[in-house]
Motif scaffolding. Structure first.
Motif, PDB file in Angstrom:
ATOM      1  N   LYS A   3       3.619  -3.595   4.049  1.00  0.00           N
ATOM      2  CA  LYS A   3       2.740  -2.774   3.205  1.00  0.00           C
ATOM      3  C   LYS A   3       3.471  -1.528   2.714  1.00  0.00           C
ATOM      4  O   LYS A   3       3.355  -1.151   1.543  1.00  0.00           O
ATOM      5  N   LEU A   4       4.238  -0.881   3.598  1.00  0.00           N
ATOM      6  CA  LEU A   4       4.975   0.315   3.212  1.00  0.00           C
ATOM      7  C   LEU A   4       6.055  -0.009   2.184  1.00  0.00           C
ATOM      8  O   LEU A   4       6.282   0.752   1.247  1.00  0.00           O
ATOM      9  N   ASN A   5       6.729  -1.153   2.373  1.00  0.00           N
ATOM     10  CA  ASN A   5       7.759  -1.569   1.416  1.00  0.00           C
ATOM     11  C   ASN A   5       7.167  -1.766   0.028  1.00  0.00           C
ATOM     12  O   ASN A   5       7.705  -1.301  -0.980  1.00  0.00           O
ATOM     13  N   TYR A   6       6.046  -2.501  -0.027  1.00  0.00           N
ATOM     14  CA  TYR A   6       5.414  -2.767  -1.307  1.00  0.00           C
ATOM     15  C   TYR A   6       4.968  -1.471  -1.981  1.00  0.00           C
ATOM     16  O   TYR A   6       5.147  -1.269  -3.183  1.00  0.00           O
ATOM     17  N   LYS A   7       4.363  -0.579  -1.181  1.00  0.00           N
ATOM     18  CA  LYS A   7       3.878   0.675  -1.748  1.00  0.00           C
ATOM     19  C   LYS A   7       5.039   1.550  -2.222  1.00  0.00           C
ATOM     20  O   LYS A   7       4.916   2.296  -3.187  1.00  0.00           O
ATOM     21  N   TYR A   8       6.200   1.462  -1.504  1.00  0.00           N
ATOM     22  CA  TYR A   8       7.372   2.223  -1.944  1.00  0.00           C
ATOM     23  C   TYR A   8       7.866   1.726  -3.297  1.00  0.00           C
ATOM     24  O   TYR A   8       8.146   2.508  -4.210  1.00  0.00           O
ATOM     25  N   LEU A   9       7.954   0.379  -3.462  1.00  0.00           N
ATOM     26  CA  LEU A   9       8.430  -0.173  -4.715  1.00  0.00           C
ATOM     27  C   LEU A   9       7.486   0.135  -5.870  1.00  0.00           C
ATOM     28  O   LEU A   9       7.900   0.228  -7.022  1.00  0.00           O
ATOM     29  N   LYS A  10       6.182   0.311  -5.548  1.00  0.00           N
ATOM     30  CA  LYS A  10       5.199   0.651  -6.576  1.00  0.00           C
ATOM     31  C   LYS A  10       5.041   2.160  -6.746  1.00  0.00           C
ATOM     32  O   LYS A  10       4.205   2.614  -7.520  1.00  0.00           O
ATOM     33  N   ASP A  11       5.831   2.922  -5.951  1.00  0.00           N
ATOM     34  CA  ASP A  11       5.773   4.390  -6.032  1.00  0.00           C
ATOM     35  C   ASP A  11       4.371   4.918  -5.718  1.00  0.00           C
ATOM     36  O   ASP A  11       3.849   5.793  -6.397  1.00  0.00           O
ATOM     37  N   GLU A  12       3.769   4.360  -4.664  1.00  0.00           N
ATOM     38  CA  GLU A  12       2.417   4.751  -4.286  1.00  0.00           C
ATOM     39  C   GLU A  12       2.354   5.345  -2.880  1.00  0.00           C
ATOM     40  O   GLU A  12       1.278   5.524  -2.323  1.00  0.00           O
ATOM     41  N   LEU A  13       3.495   5.636  -2.284  1.00  0.00           N
ATOM     42  CA  LEU A  13       3.506   6.164  -0.917  1.00  0.00           C
ATOM     43  C   LEU A  13       3.000   7.600  -0.876  1.00  0.00           C
ATOM     44  O   LEU A  13       3.345   8.415  -1.732  1.00  0.00           O
ATOM     45  N   THR A  14       2.199   7.893   0.152  1.00  0.00           N
ATOM     46  CA  THR A  14       1.839   9.284   0.422  1.00  0.00           C
ATOM     47  C   THR A  14       2.987   9.923   1.202  1.00  0.00           C
ATOM     48  O   THR A  14       3.912   9.225   1.661  1.00  0.00           O
TER      49      THR A  14
END
Length: 323
Positions: A3-14
């Motif tokens: 989940k963190l990897n995907y969110k990083y690639l989508k630039d959605e990480l908090t």
């Protein structure tokens, strides 16, 4: 991790998720990183990439070309470690820049430690200096500049300072109407906005105290007290063999020697955050000598009652002492 990897690639990480991802990457082995990235690679078409798919496809083609040129003798694991390194490099660069920026933000921010009524706190400054704060006090400093050419703090209230000795970098206290400069020493400083005076009691070392109102300056020796008048800037220096009485609040005591009862009452009000009304004939000018606890109001009132034949009536934070 997925989940963190995907969110990083989508630039959605908090910010919290970015910190968590960094910690997890640092604890993973090459094989574990390989497995995670291989899974993402296989599913890459379903991931909307913030860097642009064309750029990512070009990077992937370049990686395939480089791996193909190396040799077919390279194991599958080694090939994917190479892929992992190529993909994770932007992540590591991004994390490095982010944490560098965050550390700069922290350094430029003002550090503030404050206490409310009835609260006390201890703080150790970056140079090892220890400051004990009495109630209703405040200490400020800038980490970016502290302990460089000088060790400068801003202060108000009452504090006990145990200054780490450093002859090359002076310790400066900037407070209301005064500037204190020391190299390494122990002293109690009292500077409150509602008081018309400031007081410094020196236990050890040497202190230079300057009035910013009159530009008058004094150098104190151990067992001396400097009392500064905020209005005129005048400084009175007296010797005191009971110098540690001034910092008795650190031990939970309030010590008075030949002090008018009115001043004792004001000290009790300030320490316990209460209002006290005293009804007695001329007793407020009587001199009081004794020790009162700084953390037991009932015991304080009992001592005052017995000493002056008074009776206390408590209503919330209001206390009425009458005969």
């Amino acid at each position: 991790m997925d989940k963190l990897n995907y969110k990083y690639l989508k630039d959605e990480l908090t910010l919290e998720e970015l910190s968590e991802l960094k910690k997890k990457v640092n604890t993973m082995s090459d094989a574990e990183i390989e497995q995670d990235l291989y899974k993402i690679w296989l599913e890459e078409e379903s991931i909307p990439l913030s860097i642009g798919e064309e750029y990512f496809d070009e990077m992937k083609d370049n990686i395939d070309t480089i791996i193909g040129k190396k040799s077919n003798r390279l194991s599958f694991s080694v090939r994917w470690v190479q892929v992992a390194a190529a993909i994770m490099l932007p992540l590591f660069i991004g994390l490095t820049i982010y944490f560098y920026q965050q550390s700069n933000i922290i350094l430029t921010q003002e550090m503030i430690v404050s206490t409310g009524r009835g609260e006390r706190a201890n703080i150790t400054l970056p140079d090892g200096t220890i400051v004990s704060l009495n109630s209703d006090s405040r200490l400020e400093y800038l980490p970016k500049y502290y302990n460089k050419k000088e060790r400068k703090i801003y202060f108000q209230g009452e504090g006990y300072f145990q200054v780490h000795k450093d002859r090359k970098i002076p310790f400066l206290v900037n407070a209301r109407g005064i500037l204190v400069e020391v190299l390494g020493t122990t002293f109690n400083l009292f500077v409150r906005d509602k008081k018309d005076f400031a007081e410094l009691a020196l236990e050890e070392g040497s202190v230079m105290l300057l009035s910013t109102v009159s530009n008058k300056k004094v150098i104190l020796r151990p067992h001396q007290i400097a009392k500064l008048n905020h209005l005129t800037g005048d400084i009175l220096v007296i010797d005191d063999n009971c110098i540690q009485d001034k910092s008795a609040w650190r031990r939970g005591d309030m010590i008075f020697r030949n002090t008018e009862l009115l001043e004792v009452i004001r000290a009790i009000e300030e320490n316990y955050n209460v209002k006290i009304q005293v009804d007695c004939k001329d007793c407020l000018s009587d001199l009081f000598t004794g020790t009162l606890p700084a953390n037991n109001l009932n015991e304080v009132l009992e001592i005052i009652e017995r000493s002056y034949h008074l009776k206390s009536i408590i209503t919330g934070k209001k206390i009425h002492l009458k005969q």
